[in-house]
Design a protein around this motif. Structure first.
Motif, PDB file in Angstrom:
ATOM      1  N   TYR A 298      35.997  37.926  38.279  1.00  0.00           N
ATOM      2  CA  TYR A 298      34.570  38.193  38.090  1.00  0.00           C
ATOM      3  C   TYR A 298      33.796  38.176  39.411  1.00  0.00           C
ATOM      4  O   TYR A 298      32.570  38.270  39.413  1.00  0.00           O
ATOM      5  CB  TYR A 298      33.957  37.175  37.139  1.00  0.00           C
ATOM      6  CG  TYR A 298      34.162  37.503  35.683  1.00  0.00           C
ATOM      7  CD1 TYR A 298      33.355  38.433  35.040  1.00  0.00           C
ATOM      8  CD2 TYR A 298      35.174  36.896  34.970  1.00  0.00           C
ATOM      9  CE1 TYR A 298      33.545  38.737  33.703  1.00  0.00           C
ATOM     10  CE2 TYR A 298      35.388  37.200  33.622  1.00  0.00           C
ATOM     11  CZ  TYR A 298      34.569  38.127  32.997  1.00  0.00           C
ATOM     12  OH  TYR A 298      34.769  38.430  31.670  1.00  0.00           O
TER      13      TYR A 298
ATOM     14  N   THR B  47      40.515  34.039  36.362  1.00  0.00           N
ATOM     15  CA  THR B  47      39.427  34.736  35.677  1.00  0.00           C
ATOM     16  C   THR B  47      38.151  34.715  36.503  1.00  0.00           C
ATOM     17  O   THR B  47      37.445  35.724  36.624  1.00  0.00           O
ATOM     18  CB  THR B  47      39.173  34.099  34.307  1.00  0.00           C
ATOM     19  OG1 THR B  47      40.379  34.120  33.540  1.00  0.00           O
ATOM     20  CG2 THR B  47      38.080  34.852  33.565  1.00  0.00           C
ATOM     21  N   SER B  48      37.839  33.547  37.088  1.00  0.00           N
ATOM     22  CA  SER B  48      36.622  33.434  37.896  1.00  0.00           C
ATOM     23  C   SER B  48      36.708  34.327  39.132  1.00  0.00           C
ATOM     24  O   SER B  48      35.701  34.927  39.537  1.00  0.00           O
ATOM     25  CB  SER B  48      36.400  31.976  38.307  1.00  0.00           C
ATOM     26  OG  SER B  48      37.492  31.489  39.079  1.00  0.00           O
TER      27      SER B  48
END
Length: 258
Positions: free
Chosen positions: A158, A154-155
């Protein structure tokens, strides 16, 4: 009566019972007439020692060695653990050497440390670092390696860079492991600092214990044991408090309101 008060009273009752057994064993029990001093003699001698500058100076040196060694071990262990944990290949490559070195007690290398560094505070700090750094490094690497892969993915989605992921995702995930390793290592650092003086001749409470033993002053010897026990409790409580403060955001330490 609250649970905390009840637990405190039970703990105090246990202490009083242990002292009563000690007193009876040294006066009318199986150890009557032996070198074992009574509880009252040891407590009285401990109270006298608390009024001497020599005792406080030795205590300060021991605490400084223990805390200094623990801080150095934490810095080295965390940096090494993070470096190993971010690479599965490095984790598996270093597991065997770390597992080999971790159970080696510092007392094994004490003669070599005394030979190289002499009976100094540097020797005590070196032994303290040696006795704590491997456990901290292994726990840190395990915490880093155990980071949630979904959070990592997820990081990355982003657009976070490696440094930001390490700071915002990996390190917070590893903090519970690091906090536990430091809490467990804190009493160990105190023990090693005392052993460095007791067996290696370094400064501190260990040297005071050795001098009391050589002088045959048994009440003073046991008084130092009592002081060390109280100091160990303070170190344990302090490390637990620091862990709770550092991990106040963790679910394990959060107070759930109903």
């Amino acid at each position: 009566m609250s649970t905390a008060v009840r637990q405190t009273l039970i703990g105090l009752a246990g202490v009083v019972l242990a002292l009563a057994v000690w007193q009876l064993a040294a006066t009318v029990g199986p150890f009557a007439g032996s070198p074992l001093p009574s509880a009252t003699e040891s407590i009285t001698q401990a109270a006298l020692l608390l009024g001497t500058s020599a005792m406080w100076s030795a205590t300060g040196v021991t605490v400084a060695i223990a805390i200094g060694g623990l801080v150095v071990a934490t810095v080295i262990g965390v940096l090494f653990g993070v470096g190993v944990g971010v690479s599965p290949a490095m984790l598996h490559a270093t597991r065997v050497p770390l597992e080999f070195l971790k159970p080696i007690p510092p007392i094994v290398i004490l003669p070599l440390a005394v030979l190289v560094l002499g009976p100094t505070w540097q020797m005590g700090m070196f032994l303290t670092v040696f006795g704590c750094v491997f456990a901290i490094a292994m726990q840190t690497s395990a915490g880093v390696f155990d980071t949630d892969p979904v959070a990592l993915s997820t990081s990355r989605s982003y657009g976070m860079g490696r440094a930001e992921i390490l700071r915002r995702v990996v390190l917070p995930s590893a903090l519970p492991y690091i906090g536990t390793s430091i809490r467990v290592s804190a009493p160990t650092s105190l023990i090693i600092a005392v052993v460095a003086g007791l067996l290696g001749g370094g400064p501190g409470l260990g040297q005071s214990l050795l001098q009391s033993q050589l002088a045959g002053n048994q009440p003073q010897l046991f008084a130092y044991v009592l002081i060390l026990g109280a100091l160990g409790l303070l170190v344990q409580w302090g490390s637990q408090y620091a862990e709770r403060r550092m991990l106040h955001w963790h679910p394990q330490y959060r107070k759930v309101a109903y």
